[in-house]
Design an enzyme around this catalytic site. Sequence first.
Site: not given
Ligand code: GLN
Length: 559
Positions: A402, A406, A533, A535
């Site tokens: 996630c 990014q 995710h 996990e």
């Molecule tokens: N903060 C990022 C977003 O909102 C990643 C969210 C996360 O890692 N769950 O897209």
Amino acid sequence: MTTTRRKGKKTQHRKVPPKFIFVVGGVMSGVGKGIASSSIAKILQARGLTVTAMKIDPYVNVDAGTMNPTEHGEVFVLQNGLETDQDMGNYERFLNIDIPDINYMTTGSVYASVIRKERNLEYGGRNVQVVPDIPAEAIRRIKNAAAVANADVTLIEVGGTVGEYENILFMEAIRMMKSETPNDVAVVMLSYLPVPGSVGEMKTKPTQHASRTLNSTGVSADFILARAPIAVDKKRREKIARFCNVKLEHVISAPDVASIYDVPLNFEKGKLSDQLCGFLGLQCSQRANLSTWKRFVRSTQTAQRPVKIAVVGKYFNSGDFVLSDVYISVLEAIKYSAYSLGLQPEISYVSSVDFEDRKNLKKLKQYDGVLIPGGFGTTGIAGKLNVIEYVRKNNIPYFGICYGMQLAVLEFAKNKARLKDASTAEINPKAAHLVIDIMEEQKEKLAQKDMGGTMRLGEYPASLKKGTIAAEAYKKRTISERHRHRYEVNPAYIQKLENKGVVFSGTSPDGTLMEIMELPQEVHPFFVGVQFHPEFHARPLDPHPLFTAFVKASFEHIT
Ligand code: GLN
């Protein structure tokens, strides 16, 4: 339960009515009520029963999504997107089932339903009251969850401890259910027996007090799970039985164990499933079938060769203590994959802030693989970007989840695609190159501060590109994974990033959202980031393929 087919339709005839087991906490929290609940559910499932598990969180928050992870632990996302307590993850992992959103409630969500119904005139204009209407709504949900799962047994864990103001209405729900159908409800109190160093003797008094506090709500324990640092001897079990009005065989010794996965096996040593089945009149198989579970537990003990993984996060520190609960599903997912490969995971929790100073980066050399899990906000970002740059350049296997994905895209954009002023809109919405931008449908929600339960949540499908690390790992071309994010890879930069070597190996089926990024194996042994995710899908008896690919690459990196 027997199943017959009528006109091609499956109909189920239940010989006994659905049963309910409530697990409440006595003495203090944090002694493993979630694991105890999951383990009770597990041993009953092993007796051939259909079991589901629920959690009641006494907070006013409508769901767990708005809670600070350092305070509340991990936010576990269910298949349909509800943001819940980490115990829901334990239930899914122990029972190896997906659990629906009806199985999670908070005080806030119960009140929200009651108020909505009242506004809809569903109470027919009568006086709507805290008692009985709030407990009645909780009971409606509990029965509904049992019906949806067609469960022989529904396990309901009540958060907090007895005597707390917060959960009193849920104690009332238990009392109401128990007085309605006394033979179908069992109450298990998880207690704690301290062995104070100065005394050197195990004390039962806090359990006696907890039992009395529970009784004052009109509920009494049918079973007591006596948690303690060591096994609880017969003398103390007798004392608890006598003073807490519980049968001696219903007082189960629950000492600390090396691994949480030993707990169901330990409960079976105390014949807990026999006792519960007898008490509730459950018809089930004679013996618990825990053979695959035992095989898994054995694999955790027999794995010899270590694999060292660093999890670089920002939610580890709480005062003088280190918390790992925030990333519990990630940590467990690494372990399942390692055990399945015959490896002993050595996981280090590393704070990203430490790597803001580049001098510390060489410490990363000691790890076989580095994982950056999900996160939010600005804290620790500079350190994470430094870590990603270092592992990319030094060929250390990397798995980004996630935010970890990014930031991997961002690091690549800055350092390889030479977009110097690149950023994510989460950190600097005014940056010249927003390679990670807010998702279109999220803009308005953010502007109106409509933050609760509004991210892109829950399971969505993705298509995988043939011949990539992702496709090789999953061994299929279409996957479905759980999400929790507001930001995404900005489509305007995809071409530029691809030209410089990023492979977007997983996308939404229409090709618009980038779900997985990777670097080709000719360039880096394992560099993969996922917008979702994974996990949340990893299970002890069914490890997640991407985690397994990462752990395998990490191990191969050292050998
Ligand atoms: N903060 C990022 C977003 O909102 C990643 C969210 C996360 O890692 N769950 O897209």
